[in-house]
Write an enzyme that holds these catalytic residues in place. Structure first.
Site, PDB file in Angstrom:
ATOM      1  N   ASN A   1       0.875  -1.176   0.000  1.00 24.57           N
ATOM      2  CA  ASN A   1       0.000   0.000   0.000  1.00 24.57           C
ATOM      3  C   ASN A   1       0.914   1.229   0.000  1.00 24.57           C
ATOM      4  OD1 ASN A   1      -1.748   2.085   0.589  1.00 24.57           O
ATOM      5  ND2 ASN A   1      -2.288   1.356   2.638  1.00 24.57           N
ATOM      6  N   TRP A   2       1.017   1.870  -1.139  1.00 22.70           N
ATOM      7  CA  TRP A   2       1.943   3.006  -1.266  1.00 22.70           C
ATOM      8  C   TRP A   2       1.377   4.288  -0.654  1.00 22.70           C
ATOM      9  CZ3 TRP A   2       5.362   3.388  -6.321  1.00 22.70           C
ATOM     10  CH2 TRP A   2       6.251   2.308  -6.344  1.00 22.70           C
TER      11      TRP A   2
ATOM     12  N   GLU B   1      -6.960   4.750   7.788  1.00 21.10           N
ATOM     13  CA  GLU B   1      -6.725   6.169   7.448  1.00 21.10           C
ATOM     14  C   GLU B   1      -7.929   6.768   6.725  1.00 21.10           C
ATOM     15  OE1 GLU B   1      -2.872   5.597   5.594  1.00 21.10           O
ATOM     16  OE2 GLU B   1      -2.091   4.999   7.556  1.00 21.10           O
TER      17      GLU B   1
ATOM     18  N   SER C   1       3.177  -2.330  10.324  1.00 25.56           N
ATOM     19  CA  SER C   1       4.610  -2.468  10.612  1.00 25.56           C
ATOM     20  C   SER C   1       5.175  -3.838  10.240  1.00 25.56           C
ATOM     21  CB  SER C   1       4.912  -2.122  12.070  1.00 25.56           C
ATOM     22  OG  SER C   1       4.631  -0.743  12.311  1.00 25.56           O
TER      23      SER C   1
ATOM     24  N   GLY D   1       2.730  -1.248   4.251  1.00 19.58           N
ATOM     25  CA  GLY D   1       2.801   0.170   3.895  1.00 19.58           C
ATOM     26  C   GLY D   1       4.237   0.579   3.611  1.00 19.58           C
ATOM     27  N   GLY D   2       4.862   1.204   4.590  1.00 16.65           N
ATOM     28  CA  GLY D   2       6.198   1.788   4.421  1.00 16.65           C
ATOM     29  C   GLY D   2       7.210   0.872   3.755  1.00 16.65           C
TER      30      GLY D   2
HETATM   31  P1  PGA Z   1       2.779   0.183   7.586  1.00 17.68           P
HETATM   32  O1  PGA Z   1       1.319   0.426   6.996  1.00 17.68           O
HETATM   33  O2  PGA Z   1       3.281  -1.113   7.006  1.00 17.68           O
HETATM   34  O3  PGA Z   1       3.602   1.355   7.139  1.00 17.68           O
HETATM   35  O4  PGA Z   1       2.639   0.089   9.087  1.00 17.68           O
HETATM   36  C1  PGA Z   1       0.424  -0.627   6.787  1.00 17.68           C
HETATM   37  C2  PGA Z   1      -0.873  -0.123   6.222  1.00 17.68           C
HETATM   38  O5  PGA Z   1      -1.355   0.958   6.628  1.00 17.68           O
HETATM   39  O6  PGA Z   1      -1.470  -0.776   5.342  1.00 17.68           O
END
Ligand code: PGA
Length: 245
Positions: A9-10, A95, A207, A228-229
């Site tokens: 997920n960018w 989000e 994470s 995500g990150g």
């Molecule tokens: P993260 O985000 O891996 O940066 O914690 C995950 C997400 O929101 O899908």
């Protein structure tokens, strides 16, 4: 055993100059056991799909509107995502729920729209830190599954992503026992829907990094990851994908 689904997920990151990372991911997944997806901003979907589809990487949106088209300035429909080359879409990310006031009913309508357009929705659920500390995690998450996964999806292809809000972007993760406990509760809620939903993959997100991916991906009822990150850099995302093997 079904191949795990690992999706990047960018979020609101990525310009044309970053398509090289997606190409490096596509080039690096040859032989991978997992099914791979990348969800860039809507602006990059068609270019990313052109760049990575041949390698078998699915491209997805990060949200969609429930309607097909109309006077909804700034929104993108599931049909538009599909037209741009997407086959997946994330719905109900925390989000969106927190920052855009999306309710379970909104998320359910978006999930239905995704299936209507031929997309596979990834329906996100997860408790806040306050809710976990109050001992409400299972109740909140199963309530979100009941409210956000429409019964009409019983025979559609979809995934659920368990993303504890307090683990997203923080470097914190639940213990494996906590992940397994929530995933088991989600599985029980999916069994009540019946049909193919009973076996829908349940991804973990929050994470996920190269150094914790192996244990998380091999935990009971974890059918993949929403990343995500660590999906923004091919070198990290490829390590997570390799950890599924
Ligand atoms: P993260 O985000 O891996 O940066 O914690 C995950 C997400 O929101 O899908």
């Amino acid at each position: 055993m079904t191949a795990p689904l690992i999706v990047g997920n960018w979020k609101m990151n990525g310009l044309a100059a970053d398509l090289g990372e997606a190409q490096a991911i596509a080039a690096g997944i040859i032989g991978a056991r997992a099914r791979i997806g990348l969800c860039p901003a809507a602006t990059l979907i068609s270019r990313m799909a052109e760049a990575v589809s041949a390698a078998g990487v699915a491209v997805g949106g990060q949200d969609c509107h429930a309607e097909v088209k109309g006077a909804f300035t700034g929104d993108v429909s599931a049909e538009m995502l599909q037209d741009a080359g997407a086959s997946l879409v994330i719905v109900g990310h925390s989000e969106r729920r927190a920052g855009h006031g999306e309710t379970d009913a909104d998320v359910a309508a978006k999930a239905l729209a995704a299936v209507r357009a031929g997309l596979e929705p990834i329906i996100c659920v997860g408790e806040t830190l306050d809710q976990r500390q109050a001992g409400q995690a299972l109740e909140i998450v199963t309530g979100q599954v009941r409210g956000s996964v429409p019964l009409a999806l019983a025979d559609a292809g979809f995934a659920v992503a368990y993303e504890p809000v307090w683990a997203i972007g923080t470097g914190l993760t639940p213990s494996l026992a906590e992940i397994e406990e929530v995933h088991a509760a989600i599985r029980a809620a999916l069994r009540q829907i019946g049909g193919r939903a009973v076996a829908a993959p349940i991804l973990y997100g929050g994470s996920v990094k190269p150094d914790n991916a192996r244990e998380i991906l091999h935990a009971a009822e974890v059918g993949g990851a929403l990343v995500g990150g660590a999906s923004l850099k091919a070198v990290d995302f490829l390590k997570i994908i390799a950890a599924a093997g």
